[in-house]
Motif scaffolding. Structure first.
Motif, PDB file in Angstrom:
ATOM      1  N   TRP A   3       0.827  -1.209   0.000  1.00  0.00           N
ATOM      2  CA  TRP A   3       0.000   0.000   0.000  1.00  0.00           C
ATOM      3  C   TRP A   3       0.864   1.263   0.000  1.00  0.00           C
ATOM      4  CZ3 TRP A   3      -4.146   2.052  -1.547  1.00  0.00           C
ATOM      5  CH2 TRP A   3      -4.668   3.213  -0.993  1.00  0.00           C
ATOM      6  N   ASN A   4       1.975   1.270   0.734  1.00  0.00           N
ATOM      7  CA  ASN A   4       2.844   2.446   0.763  1.00  0.00           C
ATOM      8  C   ASN A   4       3.447   2.727  -0.614  1.00  0.00           C
ATOM      9  OD1 ASN A   4       2.509   3.215   3.462  1.00  0.00           O
ATOM     10  ND2 ASN A   4       3.949   1.649   4.131  1.00  0.00           N
ATOM     11  N   SER A   5       3.745   1.676  -1.373  1.00  0.00           N
ATOM     12  CA  SER A   5       4.259   1.868  -2.736  1.00  0.00           C
ATOM     13  C   SER A   5       3.185   2.478  -3.627  1.00  0.00           C
ATOM     14  CB  SER A   5       4.721   0.532  -3.320  1.00  0.00           C
ATOM     15  OG  SER A   5       5.784  -0.001  -2.568  1.00  0.00           O
ATOM     16  N   LEU A   6       1.949   2.018  -3.469  1.00  0.00           N
ATOM     17  CA  LEU A   6       0.848   2.589  -4.249  1.00  0.00           C
ATOM     18  C   LEU A   6       0.599   4.044  -3.870  1.00  0.00           C
ATOM     19  CD1 LEU A   6      -1.636  -0.423  -4.295  1.00  0.00           C
ATOM     20  CD2 LEU A   6      -0.441   0.570  -6.255  1.00  0.00           C
ATOM     21  N   LYS A   7       0.690   4.362  -2.585  1.00  0.00           N
ATOM     22  CA  LYS A   7       0.515   5.756  -2.148  1.00  0.00           C
ATOM     23  C   LYS A   7       1.625   6.636  -2.709  1.00  0.00           C
ATOM     24  CE  LYS A   7       0.190   5.616   2.316  1.00  0.00           C
ATOM     25  NZ  LYS A   7      -0.106   5.780   3.749  1.00  0.00           N
ATOM     26  N   ALA A   8       2.845   6.110  -2.756  1.00  0.00           N
ATOM     27  CA  ALA A   8       3.955   6.874  -3.327  1.00  0.00           C
ATOM     28  C   ALA A   8       3.714   7.130  -4.809  1.00  0.00           C
ATOM     29  CB  ALA A   8       5.276   6.122  -3.124  1.00  0.00           C
ATOM     30  N   PHE A   9       3.278   6.101  -5.530  1.00  0.00           N
ATOM     31  CA  PHE A   9       2.975   6.259  -6.949  1.00  0.00           C
ATOM     32  C   PHE A   9       1.876   7.302  -7.143  1.00  0.00           C
ATOM     33  CE2 PHE A   9       0.052   4.971 -10.376  1.00  0.00           C
ATOM     34  CZ  PHE A   9       0.854   5.278 -11.465  1.00  0.00           C
ATOM     35  N   ALA A  11       1.048   9.786  -5.169  1.00  0.00           N
ATOM     36  CA  ALA A  11       1.554  11.117  -4.837  1.00  0.00           C
ATOM     37  C   ALA A  11       2.407  11.677  -5.979  1.00  0.00           C
ATOM     38  CB  ALA A  11       2.376  11.065  -3.543  1.00  0.00           C
ATOM     39  N   VAL A  12       3.257  10.844  -6.562  1.00  0.00           N
ATOM     40  CA  VAL A  12       4.116  11.298  -7.656  1.00  0.00           C
ATOM     41  C   VAL A  12       3.281  11.592  -8.899  1.00  0.00           C
ATOM     42  CG1 VAL A  12       5.994  10.615  -9.212  1.00  0.00           C
ATOM     43  CG2 VAL A  12       6.168  10.147  -6.759  1.00  0.00           C
ATOM     44  N   ALA A  13       2.312  10.738  -9.183  1.00  0.00           N
ATOM     45  CA  ALA A  13       1.457  10.950 -10.353  1.00  0.00           C
ATOM     46  C   ALA A  13       0.661  12.246 -10.214  1.00  0.00           C
ATOM     47  CB  ALA A  13       0.519   9.760 -10.544  1.00  0.00           C
ATOM     48  N   ARG A  14       0.157  12.526  -9.026  1.00  0.00           N
ATOM     49  CA  ARG A  14      -0.607  13.761  -8.795  1.00  0.00           C
ATOM     50  C   ARG A  14       0.286  14.996  -8.913  1.00  0.00           C
ATOM     51  NH1 ARG A  14      -5.687  13.040  -6.390  1.00  0.00           N
ATOM     52  NH2 ARG A  14      -5.999  10.914  -5.638  1.00  0.00           N
ATOM     53  N   ALA A  15       1.483  14.925  -8.327  1.00  0.00           N
ATOM     54  CA  ALA A  15       2.366  16.083  -8.266  1.00  0.00           C
ATOM     55  C   ALA A  15       3.114  16.319  -9.574  1.00  0.00           C
ATOM     56  CB  ALA A  15       3.358  15.914  -7.115  1.00  0.00           C
ATOM     57  N   GLY A  16       3.366  15.266 -10.325  1.00  0.00           N
ATOM     58  CA  GLY A  16       4.089  15.415 -11.586  1.00  0.00           C
ATOM     59  C   GLY A  16       5.592  15.360 -11.451  1.00  0.00           C
ATOM     60  N   SER A  17       6.088  15.266 -10.207  1.00  0.00           N
ATOM     61  CA  SER A  17       7.530  15.132  -9.996  1.00  0.00           C
ATOM     62  C   SER A  17       7.780  14.551  -8.614  1.00  0.00           C
ATOM     63  CB  SER A  17       8.245  16.482 -10.125  1.00  0.00           C
ATOM     64  OG  SER A  17       8.021  17.279  -8.982  1.00  0.00           O
ATOM     65  N   VAL A  27       7.546  12.946   2.716  1.00  0.00           N
ATOM     66  CA  VAL A  27       8.420  11.779   2.582  1.00  0.00           C
ATOM     67  C   VAL A  27       9.592  12.198   1.708  1.00  0.00           C
ATOM     68  CG1 VAL A  27       8.541   9.410   1.709  1.00  0.00           C
ATOM     69  CG2 VAL A  27       6.463  10.216   2.802  1.00  0.00           C
ATOM     70  N   SER A  28      10.773  11.664   1.978  1.00  0.00           N
ATOM     71  CA  SER A  28      11.947  12.052   1.202  1.00  0.00           C
ATOM     72  C   SER A  28      11.872  11.525  -0.229  1.00  0.00           C
ATOM     73  CB  SER A  28      13.225  11.532   1.868  1.00  0.00           C
ATOM     74  OG  SER A  28      13.317  10.131   1.712  1.00  0.00           O
ATOM     75  N   ILE A  29      12.610  12.178  -1.112  1.00  0.00           N
ATOM     76  CA  ILE A  29      12.679  11.743  -2.507  1.00  0.00           C
ATOM     77  C   ILE A  29      13.241  10.326  -2.584  1.00  0.00           C
ATOM     78  CG2 ILE A  29      13.816  12.173  -4.729  1.00  0.00           C
ATOM     79  CD1 ILE A  29      13.660  15.180  -4.066  1.00  0.00           C
ATOM     80  N   ALA A  30      14.239  10.026  -1.756  1.00  0.00           N
ATOM     81  CA  ALA A  30      14.834   8.685  -1.758  1.00  0.00           C
ATOM     82  C   ALA A  30      13.801   7.625  -1.374  1.00  0.00           C
ATOM     83  CB  ALA A  30      16.025   8.639  -0.809  1.00  0.00           C
ATOM     84  N   THR A  31      12.985   7.925  -0.376  1.00  0.00           N
ATOM     85  CA  THR A  31      11.946   6.975   0.041  1.00  0.00           C
ATOM     86  C   THR A  31      10.921   6.779  -1.065  1.00  0.00           C
ATOM     87  OG1 THR A  31      12.230   7.540   2.364  1.00  0.00           O
ATOM     88  CG2 THR A  31      10.135   6.527   1.755  1.00  0.00           C
ATOM     89  N   LEU A  32      10.487   7.875  -1.683  1.00  0.00           N
ATOM     90  CA  LEU A  32       9.545   7.755  -2.801  1.00  0.00           C
ATOM     91  C   LEU A  32      10.143   6.925  -3.929  1.00  0.00           C
ATOM     92  CD1 LEU A  32       8.041  11.363  -3.083  1.00  0.00           C
ATOM     93  CD2 LEU A  32       6.861   9.294  -2.325  1.00  0.00           C
TER      94      LEU A  32
END
Length: 159
Positions: A3-9, A11-17, A27-32
């Motif tokens: 689930w945390n991997s899906l939440k990261a995806f 968040a990145v998809a929404r933000a665009g970066s 959350v840090s960029i490294a963690t994402l």
């Protein structure tokens, strides 16, 4: 899938970066990045392409992003239900969000009608010029001048 991997995806998809997603999610960029790599490994799919200007969703990424939005809505509903069950009967006030005009002209003058009924819980009126996020419990009810876009909300026209 984690689930945390899906939440990261999501968040990145929404933000665009990754940078913006890290800023918004705390959350840090490294963690994402680690979580996105894990999602790619677990799913066997390439969901996004990274570049200097941000990320771009692949065709599979677009389809999975839609599913993660639905999953987030479902999780918000579960959390809202759990809070409601926990708070039931606790005598907590009902928080109503509306613009100052709606509160001043419509709600505040009529609060005495609710208070006259002994069974009615207390009501807190919250002045807000932005739509309160009901799924995040910023308010229990919101009087809005526009129809909400979230499918999980129940909307009724008042007048």
């Amino acid at each position: 899938m984690d689930w945390n991997s899906l939440k990261a995806f999501d968040a990145v998809a929404r933000a665009g970066s990754l940078t913006e997603a890290a800023r918004h999610s705390g959350v840090s960029i490294a963690t994402l990045s680690r979580r996105l790599d894990r999602l790619k490994r677990d799913s066997g799919l390439t969901l996004l392409v990274r570049s200097r200007s941000g990320v771009e969703l692949t065709r599979d990424g677009v389809r999975l992003f839609e599913a993660t939005r639905q999953a987030h809505t479902a999780m918000d509903d579960v959390q809202r239900l759990a809070r409601s069950l926990r708070d039931q009967g606790a005598g907590l006030p009902i928080r109503v969000s509306a613009t100052e005009t709606v509160i001043t002209i419509l709600l505040a003058p009529n609060l005495n009608l609710l208070r006259a009924q002994n069974a009615a819980p207390p009501v807190d009126l919250l002045v807000s010029y932005e739509n309160a996020a009901l799924s995040k419990r910023e308010a229990d009810l919101a009087l809005r001048l526009a129809r909400p876009v979230q499918e999980s909300l129940v909307a009724r026209r008042l007048g």
